[in-house]
Design an enzyme around this catalytic site. Structure first.
Site, PDB file in Angstrom:
ATOM      1  N   LYS A   1     -11.459 -13.879  -0.713  1.00 51.12           N
ATOM      2  CA  LYS A   1     -10.953 -12.515  -0.581  1.00 51.12           C
ATOM      3  C   LYS A   1      -9.894 -12.187  -1.628  1.00 51.12           C
ATOM      4  O   LYS A   1      -9.049 -11.315  -1.425  1.00 51.12           O
ATOM      5  CB  LYS A   1     -10.389 -12.263   0.827  1.00 51.12           C
ATOM      6  CG  LYS A   1     -11.343 -12.602   1.963  1.00 51.12           C
ATOM      7  CD  LYS A   1     -12.698 -11.948   1.787  1.00 51.12           C
ATOM      8  CE  LYS A   1     -12.644 -10.428   1.834  1.00 51.12           C
ATOM      9  NZ  LYS A   1     -13.988  -9.813   1.664  1.00 51.12           N
ATOM     10  N   GLY A   2      -9.988 -12.872  -2.750  1.00 46.12           N
ATOM     11  CA  GLY A   2      -9.039 -12.597  -3.831  1.00 46.12           C
ATOM     12  C   GLY A   2      -9.617 -11.709  -4.918  1.00 46.12           C
ATOM     13  O   GLY A   2      -8.884 -11.115  -5.706  1.00 46.12           O
TER      14      GLY A   2
ATOM     15  N   THR B   1     -12.969 -12.873  -6.318  1.00 49.84           N
ATOM     16  CA  THR B   1     -13.797 -13.805  -7.087  1.00 49.84           C
ATOM     17  C   THR B   1     -15.181 -13.249  -7.388  1.00 49.84           C
ATOM     18  O   THR B   1     -15.722 -13.463  -8.474  1.00 49.84           O
ATOM     19  CB  THR B   1     -13.942 -15.146  -6.345  1.00 49.84           C
ATOM     20  OG1 THR B   1     -14.522 -14.907  -5.046  1.00 49.84           O
ATOM     21  CG2 THR B   1     -12.587 -15.822  -6.168  1.00 49.84           C
TER      22      THR B   1
ATOM     23  N   SER C   1      -7.376  -8.874   4.765  1.00 45.41           N
ATOM     24  CA  SER C   1      -8.740  -8.699   4.269  1.00 45.41           C
ATOM     25  C   SER C   1      -9.672  -9.754   4.855  1.00 45.41           C
ATOM     26  O   SER C   1     -10.814  -9.456   5.228  1.00 45.41           O
ATOM     27  CB  SER C   1      -8.751  -8.775   2.742  1.00 45.41           C
ATOM     28  OG  SER C   1     -10.058  -8.657   2.235  1.00 45.41           O
TER      29      SER C   1
ATOM     30  N   GLY D   1     -14.132  -3.726  -1.032  1.00 42.49           N
ATOM     31  CA  GLY D   1     -13.357  -2.496  -1.071  1.00 42.49           C
ATOM     32  C   GLY D   1     -13.372  -1.733   0.243  1.00 42.49           C
ATOM     33  O   GLY D   1     -13.034  -0.555   0.277  1.00 42.49           O
ATOM     34  N   ARG D   2     -13.755  -2.402   1.357  1.00 42.77           N
ATOM     35  CA  ARG D   2     -13.800  -1.705   2.638  1.00 42.77           C
ATOM     36  C   ARG D   2     -12.395  -1.558   3.220  1.00 42.77           C
ATOM     37  O   ARG D   2     -11.457  -2.264   2.844  1.00 42.77           O
ATOM     38  CB  ARG D   2     -14.698  -2.454   3.613  1.00 42.77           C
ATOM     39  CG  ARG D   2     -14.268  -3.871   3.907  1.00 42.77           C
ATOM     40  CD  ARG D   2     -15.317  -4.601   4.734  1.00 42.77           C
ATOM     41  NE  ARG D   2     -15.125  -6.035   4.705  1.00 42.77           N
ATOM     42  CZ  ARG D   2     -16.055  -6.906   5.120  1.00 42.77           C
ATOM     43  NH1 ARG D   2     -17.199  -6.472   5.582  1.00 42.77           N
ATOM     44  NH2 ARG D   2     -15.833  -8.202   5.048  1.00 42.77           N
ATOM     45  N   THR D   3     -12.237  -0.653   4.174  1.00 38.12           N
ATOM     46  CA  THR D   3     -10.944  -0.375   4.793  1.00 38.12           C
ATOM     47  C   THR D   3     -10.501  -1.559   5.634  1.00 38.12           C
ATOM     48  O   THR D   3     -11.269  -2.096   6.438  1.00 38.12           O
ATOM     49  CB  THR D   3     -11.047   0.879   5.677  1.00 38.12           C
ATOM     50  OG1 THR D   3     -11.511   1.976   4.885  1.00 38.12           O
ATOM     51  CG2 THR D   3      -9.691   1.227   6.276  1.00 38.12           C
ATOM     52  N   HIS D   4      -9.244  -1.959   5.473  1.00 38.75           N
ATOM     53  CA  HIS D   4      -8.708  -3.102   6.212  1.00 38.75           C
ATOM     54  C   HIS D   4      -8.388  -2.729   7.652  1.00 38.75           C
ATOM     55  O   HIS D   4      -8.176  -1.552   7.978  1.00 38.75           O
ATOM     56  CB  HIS D   4      -7.434  -3.619   5.532  1.00 38.75           C
ATOM     57  CG  HIS D   4      -7.699  -4.347   4.263  1.00 38.75           C
ATOM     58  ND1 HIS D   4      -6.694  -4.800   3.432  1.00 38.75           N
ATOM     59  CD2 HIS D   4      -8.871  -4.719   3.660  1.00 38.75           C
ATOM     60  CE1 HIS D   4      -7.228  -5.404   2.383  1.00 38.75           C
ATOM     61  NE2 HIS D   4      -8.540  -5.367   2.503  1.00 38.75           N
TER      62      HIS D   4
END
Length: 314
Positions: A71-72, A74, A160, A278-281
């Site tokens: 979740k960085g 990659t 995330s 890029g989804r909403t957290h």
């Protein structure tokens, strides 16, 4: 008398004609012998100008690896790098050094894409960064492999990570219920995977026991979003490649809040990463976020000192 005078001249012409034929034959024979004996063979084989290039693609062990973090960013980095013609990257995560090591290097090599001489073979498995066994195993494969780590604010990264978990298993406890060992005292459960992964200094220390610092390149996950071309330029420099992937390859998608590719490899259409990127957290209470920032602060400071770089995480 006239007939007698012409005979010597005719004889002379015949003699000269024969000599000319014999001379020509001699030169021709000498030339054939010279070529057949290979007198010029060494010059032809040693000259790089006449050597044919090797266009044979083969499967090789990777010369570069994206080893973290989950979740960085990659996947985004890998997709961006695949635009470069001198990079051949495996699309899936092989998990060789953390899950499938017993299958052996021949199996691992068979997973790699075919590459031409001069191309760099890459793979990405973010789990390697936090694996206790991976550093030694990677070193046993290649002491000179180049390692790339994408790091991100550990608090944002943990949220995330949790967001991805609940998308797959929606019945798990709320974030606050997993973050704390004791909610009354505010004690953080640092062994919970989404938080444990963010202890970057602890994990990097294992890699530095096997590889020199200059062989590990750090990518800012935040800058990869705000300035993808800048981060890609530094990665290409680290890999010893010409800066071919530039700002002309990207545009910012306001809906996703993420950079997308204008023209990915083999396509004439724009391309964004999948819907999971890029989804909403998940929404987390500000007090919990502040407590996590307090928890990570000393760990981040230690990480900054280890790598000689301040990433500016609050």
């Amino acid at each position: 008398k006239l007939i007698l005078l012409m005979h010597p001249s005719a004889d002379l012409r015949r003699v000269l004609h024969r000599l000319l034929i014999m001379s020509s034959m001699g030169i021709l024979c000498f030339s054939l012998i010279y070529l057949l004996t290979g007198c010029c063979e060494s010059e032809l084989t040693e000259s790089p100008a006449v050597r044919s290039p090797d266009w044979t693609a083969t499967r090789r062990l990777p010369q570069a690896m994206i080893i973290g973090v989950k979740k960085g960013g990659t996947r985004a980095l890998l997709e961006f790098l695949r635009l470069h013609p001198d990079i051949r990257a495996l699309g899936s995560e092989p998990h060789f050094f953390d899950r499938h090591y017993a299958r052996g290097l021949d199996w691992y090599r068979s997973m790699m894409p075919k590459a031409l001489e001069g191309q760099i073979v890459m793979e990405k498995t973010p789990r390697y960064f936090v694996s206790a066994e991976a550093p030694e195993r990677v070193h046993a494969m290649s002491r000179g492999v180049k390692l790339i780590v994408v790091v991100r604010d550990p608090v944002t990264r943990a949220i995330s990570d949790y967001t991805q978990i609940i998308s797959k298993t929606p019945n798990i406890p709320p974030f606050e219920g997993l973050v704390f060992k004791n909610r009354t005292t505010g004690q953080i459960d640092s062994q919970w995977s989404p938080l444990w992964i963010g202890l970057y200094a602890q994990h990097l220390e294992r890699w530095l026991a096997w590889f020199p610092r200059h062989q590990i390149h750090l990518v800012s996950g935040e800058t990869l979003i705000s300035d993808p071309a800048g981060e890609l330029a530094r990665v290409q420099d680290f890999l010893g490649l010409q800066r071919i992937v530039t700002d002309k390859h990207f545009y910012f998608n306001k809906t996703k809040g993420f950079p997308c590719l204008k023209k990915p490899e083999g396509s004439s259409k724009p391309h964004c990463l999948g819907k999971t990127k890029g989804r909403t957290h998940a929404s987390i209470r500000p007090a919990v976020v502040r407590r996590l920032r307090d928890f990570y602060r000393p760990h981040n400071q230690r990480f900054y000192r280890m790598v000689g770089q301040d990433f500016g995480w609050q």
